[in-house]
Design a protein around this motif. Sequence first.
Motif, PDB file in Angstrom:
ATOM      1  N   CYS A 145      -6.076   0.153  -1.865  1.00  0.00           N
ATOM      2  CA  CYS A 145      -4.685  -0.154  -2.180  1.00  0.00           C
ATOM      3  C   CYS A 145      -3.965   1.065  -2.734  1.00  0.00           C
ATOM      4  O   CYS A 145      -4.467   1.741  -3.633  1.00  0.00           O
ATOM      5  N   LEU A 146      -2.777   1.340  -2.189  1.00  0.00           N
ATOM      6  CA  LEU A 146      -1.954   2.449  -2.654  1.00  0.00           C
ATOM      7  C   LEU A 146      -0.474   2.042  -2.562  1.00  0.00           C
ATOM      8  O   LEU A 146       0.174   2.257  -1.536  1.00  0.00           O
ATOM      9  N   PRO A 147       0.085   1.484  -3.642  1.00  0.00           N
ATOM     10  CA  PRO A 147       1.490   1.045  -3.610  1.00  0.00           C
ATOM     11  C   PRO A 147       2.451   2.162  -4.011  1.00  0.00           C
ATOM     12  O   PRO A 147       3.333   1.998  -4.853  1.00  0.00           O
ATOM     13  N   SER A 148       2.275   3.336  -3.390  1.00  0.00           N
ATOM     14  CA  SER A 148       2.941   4.551  -3.833  1.00  0.00           C
ATOM     15  C   SER A 148       4.447   4.507  -3.627  1.00  0.00           C
ATOM     16  O   SER A 148       4.956   3.901  -2.680  1.00  0.00           O
ATOM     17  N   HIS A 149       5.172   5.188  -4.534  1.00  0.00           N
ATOM     18  CA  HIS A 149       6.614   5.372  -4.380  1.00  0.00           C
ATOM     19  C   HIS A 149       6.926   6.531  -3.441  1.00  0.00           C
ATOM     20  O   HIS A 149       8.028   6.609  -2.902  1.00  0.00           O
ATOM     21  N   GLN A 150       5.969   7.435  -3.272  1.00  0.00           N
ATOM     22  CA  GLN A 150       6.146   8.569  -2.365  1.00  0.00           C
ATOM     23  C   GLN A 150       4.777   9.089  -1.998  1.00  0.00           C
ATOM     24  O   GLN A 150       3.968   9.403  -2.852  1.00  0.00           O
ATOM     25  N   GLU A 151       4.509   9.157  -0.720  1.00  0.00           N
ATOM     26  CA  GLU A 151       3.221   9.667  -0.265  1.00  0.00           C
ATOM     27  C   GLU A 151       3.435  10.239   1.129  1.00  0.00           C
ATOM     28  O   GLU A 151       3.725   9.497   2.076  1.00  0.00           O
ATOM     29  N   ASN A 152       3.311  11.542   1.246  1.00  0.00           N
ATOM     30  CA  ASN A 152       3.561  12.150   2.537  1.00  0.00           C
ATOM     31  C   ASN A 152       2.587  11.650   3.590  1.00  0.00           C
ATOM     32  O   ASN A 152       2.968  11.290   4.687  1.00  0.00           O
ATOM     33  N   PHE A 153       1.328  11.638   3.247  1.00  0.00           N
ATOM     34  CA  PHE A 153       0.311  11.210   4.200  1.00  0.00           C
ATOM     35  C   PHE A 153      -0.706  10.306   3.520  1.00  0.00           C
ATOM     36  O   PHE A 153      -0.859   9.161   3.874  1.00  0.00           O
ATOM     37  N   ASP A 205       7.092  -3.436   0.272  1.00  0.00           N
ATOM     38  CA  ASP A 205       7.927  -2.521  -0.507  1.00  0.00           C
ATOM     39  C   ASP A 205       7.184  -2.013  -1.743  1.00  0.00           C
ATOM     40  O   ASP A 205       6.271  -2.680  -2.258  1.00  0.00           O
ATOM     41  N   ASP A 206       7.622  -0.862  -2.245  1.00  0.00           N
ATOM     42  CA  ASP A 206       7.034  -0.291  -3.462  1.00  0.00           C
ATOM     43  C   ASP A 206       7.754  -0.841  -4.696  1.00  0.00           C
ATOM     44  O   ASP A 206       8.301  -0.099  -5.513  1.00  0.00           O
ATOM     45  N   THR A 207       7.733  -2.139  -4.836  1.00  0.00           N
ATOM     46  CA  THR A 207       8.376  -2.846  -5.935  1.00  0.00           C
ATOM     47  C   THR A 207       7.373  -3.815  -6.546  1.00  0.00           C
ATOM     48  O   THR A 207       6.334  -4.101  -5.938  1.00  0.00           O
ATOM     49  N   PRO A 208       7.659  -4.351  -7.744  1.00  0.00           N
ATOM     50  CA  PRO A 208       6.748  -5.360  -8.293  1.00  0.00           C
ATOM     51  C   PRO A 208       6.549  -6.537  -7.348  1.00  0.00           C
ATOM     52  O   PRO A 208       5.413  -6.986  -7.122  1.00  0.00           O
ATOM     53  N   ALA A 209       7.647  -7.033  -6.768  1.00  0.00           N
ATOM     54  CA  ALA A 209       7.537  -8.167  -5.841  1.00  0.00           C
ATOM     55  C   ALA A 209       6.768  -7.778  -4.586  1.00  0.00           C
ATOM     56  O   ALA A 209       5.943  -8.558  -4.079  1.00  0.00           O
TER      57      ALA A 209
END
Length: 392
Positions: free
Chosen positions: A286-294, A330-334
């Motif tokens: 799991c990776l709920p990142s806000h920014q991840e190029n790759f 989405d990269d949000t709590p929900a």
Amino acid sequence: MRLLHLIPSVDLRGGGPIEGVRRLHDSLAAQGHEGELVSLDDPSASFVRDFPGKVTALGPSASSYHYNARLVPWLKAHAPRFDAVIVNGLWQYPGFGTWRALHRSATPYFVYTHGMLDPWFKRQYPLKHAKKWAYWPWGEYRVLRDAAAVIFTCEEERLLARQSFWLYRAREVVGSYGTAAPPRDAERLSKAFFTAYPALAGKRILLFLGRIHEKKGPDLLVDAFAAIAAQHPDLQLVMAGPGDASLTAELQSRAASRGIADRISWTGMLEGDLKWGAFYACDAFCLPSHQENFGIAVAEALACGRPVLISNKVNIWREIEADGAGLVEDDTPAGTAALLARWVAASPAQLADMQKAATACFEHRFQMEHVARKLVEIVGQHAPTHALPTIS
């Protein structure tokens, strides 16, 4: 072909592009292309001595910018031995030093931005962005403008890169990125992981592996896990990776306040067999990142046949979704809560299909051998022909 890879540091603990650079270097070598690395590290550092491959460390360097007066003379003297120089990353001296040394020379240079032009940074850190604007016109703008090509690892990265600075000019090409195939003795490796962490044996493991940094959304993951933990007592979250001690302490306090402190295991950085053992031992990554190029760890999880649960700010999310190799929100709590809820609600047949799709996705898109061949193709297409006397 002889390629020189330039990177600020070869220290794996710092995260960033070095893991991918190392894998790319190895794959190029396996295909018969010679290569070396130049970093601006202190040559006496243990991680330089232990690095598997030839590294010329020109440090120690001044500040986090890695300014080093030795870089330009070294490049002018040694770059002609190579068919091309590959610059990895922006905002540090290696790129500008390469421009100073080579922009009027016969040796072409190429730049991987590694997501460092993502507009998320502009929104998240407006003061830092203002400082970058002061540097951009005479620094990175010229580095990109005069590169033989600027290589983006996916189409999403290329499109996002245009949104950070209106003064922007580059010969854009979309390559690829990935990782080498993992060791295949999954049973031995997962057993080694459970031997090191016996309390995890028999658990259903959700794995986060990477730097514990705010941009990767670890707070979202802890909260989303708290929402499902009580209904799934066999589930354990493993947070594996180095990171800021204060952020880790804050996340641990957050878990304690939600009553799930004992349901999260904090392993620190995992390397070698323990890292691969964690991938094979887990049920999903799991990776709920806000920014991840790759996200090299995303590709590593796929390579081990593990579904990936990611945000739509991980730039390869479209490929993951199209292949059915995981779930995207989405990269949000929900969004992160929905991500975990969808995963735990999936049937055994659906999970088995995702595992198969994960392996196929890696083999089709993200094997480092494909990435290496694509880089050689890009260099051959975009470098001046007189600069490529040794292409094989």
